[in-house]
Design a protein around this motif. Structure first.
Motif, short mmCIF file in Angstrom:
data_model
loop_
_atom_site.label_atom_id
_atom_site.label_comp_id
_atom_site.label_asym_id
_atom_site.label_seq_id
_atom_site.Cartn_x
_atom_site.Cartn_y
_atom_site.Cartn_z
N THR A 116 0.86 -1.25 0.04
CA THR A 116 0.05 -0.21 0.12
C THR A 116 1.01 1.49 0.01
O THR A 116 0.45 2.06 -0.68
CB THR A 116 -0.97 0.17 1.34
OG1 THR A 116 -0.34 -0.17 2.31
CG2 THR A 116 -1.89 -1.30 1.19
N SER A 179 -2.76 0.97 7.25
CA SER A 179 -2.51 0.50 6.02
C SER A 179 -3.07 1.14 4.71
O SER A 179 -2.62 1.05 3.59
CB SER A 179 -2.55 -1.11 5.69
OG SER A 179 -1.68 -1.91 6.73
N PHE A 180 -4.31 1.76 5.11
CA PHE A 180 -5.27 2.57 3.98
C PHE A 180 -5.19 3.66 4.32
O PHE A 180 -4.64 4.73 3.46
CB PHE A 180 -6.13 1.71 3.78
CG PHE A 180 -6.19 0.08 3.41
CD1 PHE A 180 -5.78 -0.06 1.88
CD2 PHE A 180 -6.12 -0.91 4.04
CE1 PHE A 180 -5.71 -1.31 1.41
CE2 PHE A 180 -5.96 -2.10 3.77
CZ PHE A 180 -5.77 -2.38 2.36
#
Length: 518
Positions: A116, A179-180
């Protein structure tokens, strides 16, 4: 009036979307930029990317940009520092998870980040910019999602769920935030420093103000959170108030959005890129180019070890004052001392950098921090005032390094451009950000493993003296060794000293002037 009109347009862009993109610009020296005529210096790299240096606009680089960039990191750290310092406490003390499980979660999330982070860096490097910039638009898009995803990690009532549901909640919410959402705002924010100004001194000042923002967030979190989430029971043990964790996270989320909005409104992108259609570079070509970037590789290693030392120290300090000193409220005073040392150095950092150089100043800071923490380990300090005094000396060293480290990134981006002919702000910053997340994971993961290894019992209201002594060892010895390792990396492996940075700046200036004459 002009300044008010520009701010009005910025507010409209933030509220309304600014979804338009900019097409290829003409090659004239004077062009329309927003509503104002500005001077442009244009260069084209070997991939056909046109870079436009804005020589003068209606508002040149100044204090407003510095303060705005400071608020950006303030917003970041309302979630990042809070999670780094207290998420493990929430998972172990409130949800009742073992340190081993928490460690696996933190480490496992970094495998997701390997994709990511770099993907986000490639997105911001290759997408056409929006009307409000290539990087700045992502602050507008992601400020609310990152705040919401951070807040929902601290829902106290999850403690009553079945273990499987509790574990699924922890995995989903942590990955969503780390992570996003956090990746989607932090990569553009960090990359934006290289386009706010092309001047190396301006970038150094942005690094200083970013560190001030992190220090102020650390001060707010370090002072307020222990007073809010901890209380003393009838036996004198320090215990956690679960509901206050949830409320605190929600308040920090609102404050983070406010800080991001200020960052968006106050900062401007002045170095603009227009992408031409070219054959796309493969992932392997990109990795090969980055793999030859010696300064980036050195800083990645240094960042990994630095975050391991800093964040493990912050996390273990919670347990140190709960179980060794048995005074959780003193943790607020300790955090004031830690942050105060950085703020004390901030007014002098420009002079220090100009006199000695960024690499040289940072290396000395790490040496001082490493020696001080090792001294704390060998002395086995029992009194809080003496511990705070030595900690102040150690954080002077680490604070000096943290005040200049973000300027290392912009120097590395320039180095990459000279070495490859390509400008890859987002990708370079994404690689560095991933290294920081690995360091964060190691701090959290190894911290959880260490707690289990030293015999820490999360369900117990108090730990044995033997366990408390082991906590002290981890909280002082690990940072001491890690800071000395960072010193060795910066001193002997990182090649961009003051002379090299000045030479690279001159090369790029000459290149841009030569292209401008064509």
């Amino acid at each position: 009036m002009r300044s008010d009109r520009k701010m009005s347009h910025a507010i409209t862009d933030f509220a309304g979307g600014a979804a338009g993109t900019t097409g290829p610009a003409p090659r004239s020296r004077w062009e329309r930029f927003g509503e104002v005529e500005v001077a442009m210096a244009r260069t084209v790299d070997d991939r056909g990317n046109e870079k436009t240096d804005v020589a003068a606009d209606d508002r040149p680089f100044g204090l407003r940009d510095k303060i705005g960039y400071m608020f950006g990191d303030f917003g970041n750290d309302f979630s990042f520092i809070f999670a780094s310092s207290y998420l493990m406490v929430f998972y172990t003390k409130v949800l009742g998870l073992s340190g081993y499980v928490v460690g696996l979660l933190f480490l496992g999330a970094r495998f997701v980040d390997a994709f990511t982070d770099v993907t986000m860096g490639r997105i911001v490097d290759n997408m056409q910019p929006a009307r409000d910039g290539r990087f700045r638009c992502w602050i507008r898009r992601m400020c609310v999602p990152v705040a919401v995803s951070s807040s929902i990690m601290y829902l106290y009532f999850v403690r009553d769920w079945p273990y499987g549901a509790k574990l699924a909640y922890v995995i989903f919410t942590y990955l969503l935030w780390s992570s996003f959402c956090y990746t989607a705002i932090n990569i553009p924010y960090g990359s934006m420093a290289s386009v706010i100004s092309p001047d190396v001194k301006d970038r150094a000042s942005l690094s200083t103000f970013r560190s001030i923002g992190a220090s102020l967030a650390g001060l707010a979190i370090g002072v307020l959170v222990p007073l809010i989430v901890y209380e003393t029971d009838a036996e004198g043990n320090q215990i956690v108030r679960p509901v206050d964790f949830t409320v605190t996270a929600a308040v920090f989320g609102v404050l983070a959005v406010a800080c991001y909005v200020l960052c968006y409104l106050l900062c401007r992108e002045r170095v603009v890129f227009e992408k031409k259609e070219k054959a796309k570079e493969s992932v392997w070509d990109m990795l090969r180019g980055l793999g030859r970037n010696r300064p980036l590789l050195a800083l990645v290693c240094a960042a990994l070890v630095l975050l391991l030392a800093t964040l493990m120290g912050q996390a273990m300090n919670n347990y140190l004052f709960l179980d060794y000193f048995r005074n959780a409220r003193a943790l607020s005073a300790v955090n004031v001392v830690s942050v105060g040392s950085t703020l004390l150095l901030a007014p002098f950092i420009s002079g220090i950098v100009l006199r000695f150089g960024k690499k040289e100043a940072g290396a000395v800071g790490m040496l001082v921090a490493g020696v001080t923490y090792l001294l704390l380990f060998f002395l086995r300090v029992r009194t809080i005032p003496l511990f705070m005094g030595l900690l102040f000396l150690g954080t002077l060293g680490s604070g000096l390094f943290n005040l200049v480290i973000w300027a290392y990134i912009t120097d590395i981006i320039d180095y990459q451009e000279i070495a490859t002919g390509r400008r890859e702000d987002g990708t370079v910053y994404a690689v560095y950000s991933f290294a920081r997340k690995v360091g964060q994971a190691l701090a959290g993961g190894l911290g959880g493993f260490v707690l289990t290894a030293i015999g820490y019992v999360s369900e117990a209201s108090a730990q044995t003296q033997e366990v408390a002594e082991r906590i002290y060892t981890v909280a002082t010895l690990v940072p001491g060794i890690c800071y000395l390792v960072v010193f060795l990396i910066i001193q002997f492996a990182y090649p961009l000293g003051r002379r090299e940075v000045e030479e690279n700046t001159a090369v790029l200036r000459e290149k841009r002037e030569r292209q401008d004459e064509i």
